[in-house]
Design an enzyme around this catalytic site. Structure first.
Site, PDB file in Angstrom:
ATOM      1  N   LYS A  59      23.833   9.616  35.266  1.00 16.18           N
ATOM      2  CA  LYS A  59      23.986   8.314  34.599  1.00 16.18           C
ATOM      3  C   LYS A  59      23.465   8.388  33.171  1.00 16.18           C
ATOM      4  O   LYS A  59      24.087   7.887  32.234  1.00 16.18           O
ATOM      5  CB  LYS A  59      23.270   7.222  35.418  1.00 16.18           C
ATOM      6  N   GLN A 103      17.758   2.813  41.250  1.00 18.30           N
ATOM      7  CA  GLN A 103      18.454   3.794  42.093  1.00 18.30           C
ATOM      8  C   GLN A 103      18.066   3.605  43.572  1.00 18.30           C
ATOM      9  O   GLN A 103      16.891   3.596  43.914  1.00 18.30           O
ATOM     10  CB  GLN A 103      18.100   5.221  41.628  1.00 18.30           C
ATOM     11  N   ASP A 126      24.891  -2.996  38.585  1.00 16.11           N
ATOM     12  CA  ASP A 126      25.365  -2.444  39.853  1.00 16.11           C
ATOM     13  C   ASP A 126      26.173  -3.476  40.638  1.00 16.11           C
ATOM     14  O   ASP A 126      26.824  -3.135  41.631  1.00 16.11           O
ATOM     15  CB  ASP A 126      24.163  -2.014  40.715  1.00 16.11           C
TER      16      ASP A 126
END
Ligand code: NDP
Length: 290
Positions: A59, A103, A126
């Site tokens: 990322k 994460q 997200d």
């Protein structure tokens, strides 16, 4: 007719190239503005799980590629949920940060729902926050989870007709199956979500014009699940005993039957990261223009 390979690798590159150009333009426009802020993504990792570290690094690398500023935070495995939420709250009000990504999975002593809920939904790149989930389900603009959004964008980039088509999605997770169903419904597909309790799964899959596998079982979808000419999207990422990454679809078999198919690797995976970059840019625009 020859089977089309839907290359997420190529499509994601085109997306990232377009994004890079937009951000370069932004930099030129704001060249003389000393207070200029550019798109920023904060990535939080709790613990040192090797798979999570790989995802986090990928990322950060993508941020660099497109010109998004990345801020990286690593908390120890033993950090408390309150410490993590405190960090998130600081990032919520940090004007340099437009996207916050925590994460997953989190260590067992932390409650994923509470942590996601702590993120300002406008920075929830997200698309996991309940506000974004709710907005998606009623068809309003919102930040959409990256993997399902990536699946939809691949279909669109390939000019695959969705309207009126039968779409069967195997998998009902909150991060893939359910949001993808909402997206496909919004595109006027007739959507069925299948799961481990679905009766006559194979017969159901054979009715699909668009079949999506998001199961987490290597090679589960074999040729006899697929209607000739169907579009097959393989979301699965499974590491087989030979250490190779394989999807939920038996690629070699299904390739012979399908009209179009995504490979693994090089399919949905790279699209997910490209959509994360796109969501960060979208969040930047809405936070800085509101
Ligand atoms: P989950 O484990 O959360 O969900 C799996 C779903 O598959 C569940 O709904 C489950 O049903 C269903 N399922 C399991 N076994 C069967 C079966 N025998 N028949 C029918 N349905 C079944 O997984 P995720 O949604 O998180 O991920 C799915 C896959 O996608 C994984 O391989 C994951 O690694 C991959 N993935 C890939 C991403 C990418 O970027 N390409 C991103 C996210 C995930 P039930 O609900 O009844 O248990």
């Amino acid at each position: 007719m020859a089977t089309t390979i839907i290359s997420g690798k190529e499509i994601s590159k085109a997306f990232k190239d377009r994004l890079k150009k937009s951000i370069e333009l932004l930099k030129i426009q704001k060249e003389n503005d000393p207070n200029a802020v550019f798109p920023g993504l904060a990535v939080i990792q709790v613990g040192s799980d090797p798979a999570s570290s790989i995802y986090v690094n990928n990322k950060k690398k993508s941020c660099e590629e497109v010109g998004i500023v990345s801020f990286s935070y690593t908390l120890d495995d033993s950090a408390t949920e309150s410490e993590l939420i405190e960090l998130i709250e600081a990032l919520n009000v940090d004007p340099r940060v437009h996207g916050i990504l925590c994460q997953l999975p989190l260590p067992k002593h932390m409650d994923e729902f509470s942590v996601i809920n702590a993120i300002d939904h406008r920075k929830d790149v997200d698309g996991f926050h309940p506000v974004n989930k709710g907005l998606l389900s009623i068809g309003r603009d919102c930040l959409v989870s990256c993997t399902p959004l990536g699946c939809l964008m691949m279909l669109k980039e390939m000019n695959i007709d969705i309207c009126g088509k039968n779409c069967v999605i195997i998998g009902r997770s909150n991060i893939v199956g359910k949001p993808l169903a909402a997206l496909m419904l919004a595109e006027n597909a007739t959507v069925t979500i299948a799961h481990s309790k679905t009766n006559n799964l194979k017969a159901l899959c054979q009715t699909a014009d668009i079949l999506v596998a998001a199961i987490g079982r290597s090679g589960f979808v074999t040729a006899d699940y697929v209607k000739p000419g169907a579009v097959v999207i393989d979301v699965g990422i499974n590491r087989d005993p030979d250490n190779k990454v394989r999807g939920d679809v038996n690629y070699d078999e299904v390739f012979e039957v399908a009209g179009a198919i995504t490979p693994v690797p090089g399919g949905v995976g790279p699209m997910t990261i490209a959509m994360l970059m796109q969501n960060t840019y979208q969040a930047y625009l809405s936070l800085t223009q509101s």
